[in-house]
Design an enzyme around this catalytic site. Sequence first.
Site, PDB file in Angstrom:
ATOM      1  CG  HIS A 297     -12.953 132.683 -49.213  1.00 42.57           C
ATOM      2  ND1 HIS A 297     -12.320 133.894 -49.063  1.00 42.57           N
ATOM      3  CD2 HIS A 297     -14.284 132.943 -49.209  1.00 42.57           C
ATOM      4  CE1 HIS A 297     -13.227 134.840 -48.960  1.00 42.57           C
ATOM      5  NE2 HIS A 297     -14.424 134.296 -49.049  1.00 42.57           N
ATOM      6  CG  ASP A 355     -21.719 129.779 -50.076  1.00 43.28           C
ATOM      7  OD1 ASP A 355     -22.617 130.366 -49.448  1.00 43.28           O
ATOM      8  OD2 ASP A 355     -20.956 130.350 -50.875  1.00 43.28           O
TER       9      ASP A 355
HETATM   10  N1  ACO Z   1     -12.584 122.804 -56.009  1.00 39.63           N
HETATM   11  C1  ACO Z   1     -11.476 122.389 -56.641  1.00 39.63           C
HETATM   12  N2  ACO Z   1     -10.387 123.140 -56.862  1.00 39.63           N
HETATM   13  C2  ACO Z   1     -10.448 124.405 -56.435  1.00 39.63           C
HETATM   14  C3  ACO Z   1     -11.563 124.922 -55.768  1.00 39.63           C
HETATM   15  C4  ACO Z   1     -12.658 124.065 -55.548  1.00 39.63           C
HETATM   16  N3  ACO Z   1     -13.760 124.495 -54.932  1.00 39.63           N
HETATM   17  N4  ACO Z   1     -11.349 126.215 -55.458  1.00 39.63           N
HETATM   18  C5  ACO Z   1     -10.137 126.516 -55.910  1.00 39.63           C
HETATM   19  N5  ACO Z   1      -9.578 125.416 -56.504  1.00 39.63           N
HETATM   20  C6  ACO Z   1      -8.247 125.319 -57.099  1.00 39.63           C
HETATM   21  C7  ACO Z   1      -8.197 126.031 -58.436  1.00 39.63           C
HETATM   22  O1  ACO Z   1      -8.538 125.162 -59.486  1.00 39.63           O
HETATM   23  C8  ACO Z   1      -6.769 126.469 -58.479  1.00 39.63           C
HETATM   24  O2  ACO Z   1      -5.973 125.328 -58.756  1.00 39.63           O
HETATM   25  P1  ACO Z   1      -4.639 125.474 -59.677  1.00 39.63           P
HETATM   26  O3  ACO Z   1      -3.701 126.321 -58.867  1.00 39.63           O
HETATM   27  O4  ACO Z   1      -4.172 124.082 -59.896  1.00 39.63           O
HETATM   28  O5  ACO Z   1      -5.062 126.152 -60.931  1.00 39.63           O
HETATM   29  C9  ACO Z   1      -6.449 126.835 -57.035  1.00 39.63           C
HETATM   30  O6  ACO Z   1      -7.350 126.035 -56.244  1.00 39.63           O
HETATM   31  C10 ACO Z   1      -6.676 128.316 -56.716  1.00 39.63           C
HETATM   32  O7  ACO Z   1      -8.034 128.625 -57.013  1.00 39.63           O
HETATM   33  P2  ACO Z   1      -8.539 129.913 -57.775  1.00 39.63           P
HETATM   34  O8  ACO Z   1      -9.732 129.539 -58.581  1.00 39.63           O
HETATM   35  O9  ACO Z   1      -7.394 130.586 -58.465  1.00 39.63           O
HETATM   36  O10 ACO Z   1      -8.973 130.809 -56.535  1.00 39.63           O
HETATM   37  P3  ACO Z   1      -9.834 132.135 -56.590  1.00 39.63           P
HETATM   38  O11 ACO Z   1      -9.438 132.903 -55.376  1.00 39.63           O
HETATM   39  O12 ACO Z   1      -9.730 132.800 -57.892  1.00 39.63           O
HETATM   40  O13 ACO Z   1     -11.353 131.596 -56.446  1.00 39.63           O
HETATM   41  C11 ACO Z   1     -13.294 130.701 -55.439  1.00 39.63           C
HETATM   42  C12 ACO Z   1     -12.009 131.502 -55.218  1.00 39.63           C
HETATM   43  C13 ACO Z   1     -14.080 131.304 -56.596  1.00 39.63           C
HETATM   44  C14 ACO Z   1     -14.151 130.796 -54.165  1.00 39.63           C
HETATM   45  C15 ACO Z   1     -12.936 129.229 -55.733  1.00 39.63           C
HETATM   46  O14 ACO Z   1     -12.310 128.670 -54.599  1.00 39.63           O
HETATM   47  C16 ACO Z   1     -14.155 128.396 -56.110  1.00 39.63           C
HETATM   48  O15 ACO Z   1     -14.517 128.358 -57.296  1.00 39.63           O
HETATM   49  N6  ACO Z   1     -14.821 127.721 -55.115  1.00 39.63           N
HETATM   50  C17 ACO Z   1     -16.048 126.985 -55.409  1.00 39.63           C
HETATM   51  C18 ACO Z   1     -17.249 127.937 -55.448  1.00 39.63           C
HETATM   52  C19 ACO Z   1     -17.595 128.447 -54.073  1.00 39.63           C
HETATM   53  O16 ACO Z   1     -17.705 127.709 -53.099  1.00 39.63           O
HETATM   54  N7  ACO Z   1     -17.815 129.773 -54.001  1.00 39.63           N
HETATM   55  C20 ACO Z   1     -18.242 130.439 -52.754  1.00 39.63           C
HETATM   56  C21 ACO Z   1     -17.130 131.256 -52.159  1.00 39.63           C
HETATM   57  S1  ACO Z   1     -17.633 132.018 -50.624  1.00 39.63           S
HETATM   58  C22 ACO Z   1     -18.660 133.255 -51.159  1.00 39.63           C
HETATM   59  O17 ACO Z   1     -18.463 133.866 -52.163  1.00 39.63           O
HETATM   60  C23 ACO Z   1     -19.759 133.583 -50.321  1.00 39.63           C
END
Ligand code: ACO
Length: 409
Positions: A297, A355
């Site tokens: 998140h 979720d």
């Molecule tokens: N699985 C694996 N790795 C992840 C995940 C995940 N679910 N989420 C984040 N990371 C990693 C990224 O790859 C990144 O790694 P890096 O530093 O090596 O590049 C690091 O963690 C930071 O993640 P970002 O993508 O930069 O975080 P951001 O804040 O931009 O994205 C998000 C947040 C979109 C929720 C992300 O965590 C994600 O894609 N999660 C999966 C989808 C999801 O569950 N979405 C629902 C969110 S709650 C809602 O909206 C109601």
Amino acid sequence: MLFLARGGQAIDFSKLYERTGLLSYDPGYASTAGCKSTISYIDGQKGELYYKGYPLEELVAKYKYSDVCKLLLTDALPQNADESLAFELELRHRSFIHETLHNMFAAFPTHAHPMAKLSSGVSILSTFYSDHGKMKNEEDYQTMARRIIAKMPTLAAICYRNEIGAPIIYPDVTRSYIENILFMLRGYPHGRLKQGLHGTIEINPLEVEAFDKILTLHADHEQNASATTVRNVASTGVHPYAAISAGISALWGHLHGGANEKVLLQMEEIGDVKNVDKYIARVKDKNDSFKLMGFGHRVYKSYDPRARILKQIKDNLQTKGIKMNPRLDEIAAKVEEVALKDEYFIARNLYPNVDFYSGTILTALKIPTRFFTPVFVIGRTVGWCAQLLEHVKNTQARITRPRQVYVGK
Ligand code: ACO
């Protein structure tokens, strides 16, 4: 200039360009506050969420979802049972849609995603209530908001019934706002059928209670992608239902609310607890774009409080005899166990989000996977209304118009 927000300090950059000719550059807005707000507050380090100053846990434990709607729209919880019922009755009575709107839903291809149908349906609803495009006072604001909160479950249920070719079930105002949602999804005309497509049609009060709490958990979440979309679209002066329709589209994406559907599909793909390690290894493989849905998140750097409460709801339902899908439940528990001990997830503060567990419970409540995100819409409509109204009531609010760092020819 610095001003104190509840969670710390912010630098006011609004006159930066005017005074210095410099822009602030912040793709994804990770360091940008787009507005001042009094609706919800997240402490991402502690894993806490508040609506109008009330801790989420207290609202879930003591109040109905419709009470929480009243809080978000009017700044006050109902003061007594009569006030609570009066608000809920207003929602029940506003739940019907214009008959001709049914024709529009019937025109969609059966397999169109329900989120596409829902966002179109809400956009079209603006044509039935064009007056909301010129709201002038509090009464207008409240009518606009209550109308869409009341009608959203009806629209979502019609999308579902059309998809499976089942007869439309009209709202039953003798049932509570929450029970009526399950009824419109499961019921059959004349009410004599005991078994439907997804098992028993009877609605257990435990299911109603759990569904009510699930909607409260989804009611608002400060400036997330869909709330920001609603505010941005509303900032142009458009009809509020056009802005909410845009919010539905933003929520549909799998990085946002659409993740609840994808979590379940991913659990199905993993298929068995013995495959969990293999999928966790894929997450860590730099050459693989695989991400664990329902994890991570932007704001929470500890356990999402909504996921914690969902786990309690799930355990409570199980204790009282409402069965989860044992295979999916086992896979989800294993994924969480492995991920929370894994260095990759620890280093990035990746925890289950709202979720991750919602789908397991919605499945137990006989909601089909494709309708998980529409359920999110039903819960979040009040939050979008509150965000939109906060924006339009603010006479200082400006059209959203960010700049860019031009790197072209
Ligand atoms: N699985 C694996 N790795 C992840 C995940 C995940 N679910 N989420 C984040 N990371 C990693 C990224 O790859 C990144 O790694 P890096 O530093 O090596 O590049 C690091 O963690 C930071 O993640 P970002 O993508 O930069 O975080 P951001 O804040 O931009 O994205 C998000 C947040 C979109 C929720 C992300 O965590 C994600 O894609 N999660 C999966 C989808 C999801 O569950 N979405 C629902 C969110 S709650 C809602 O909206 C109601």
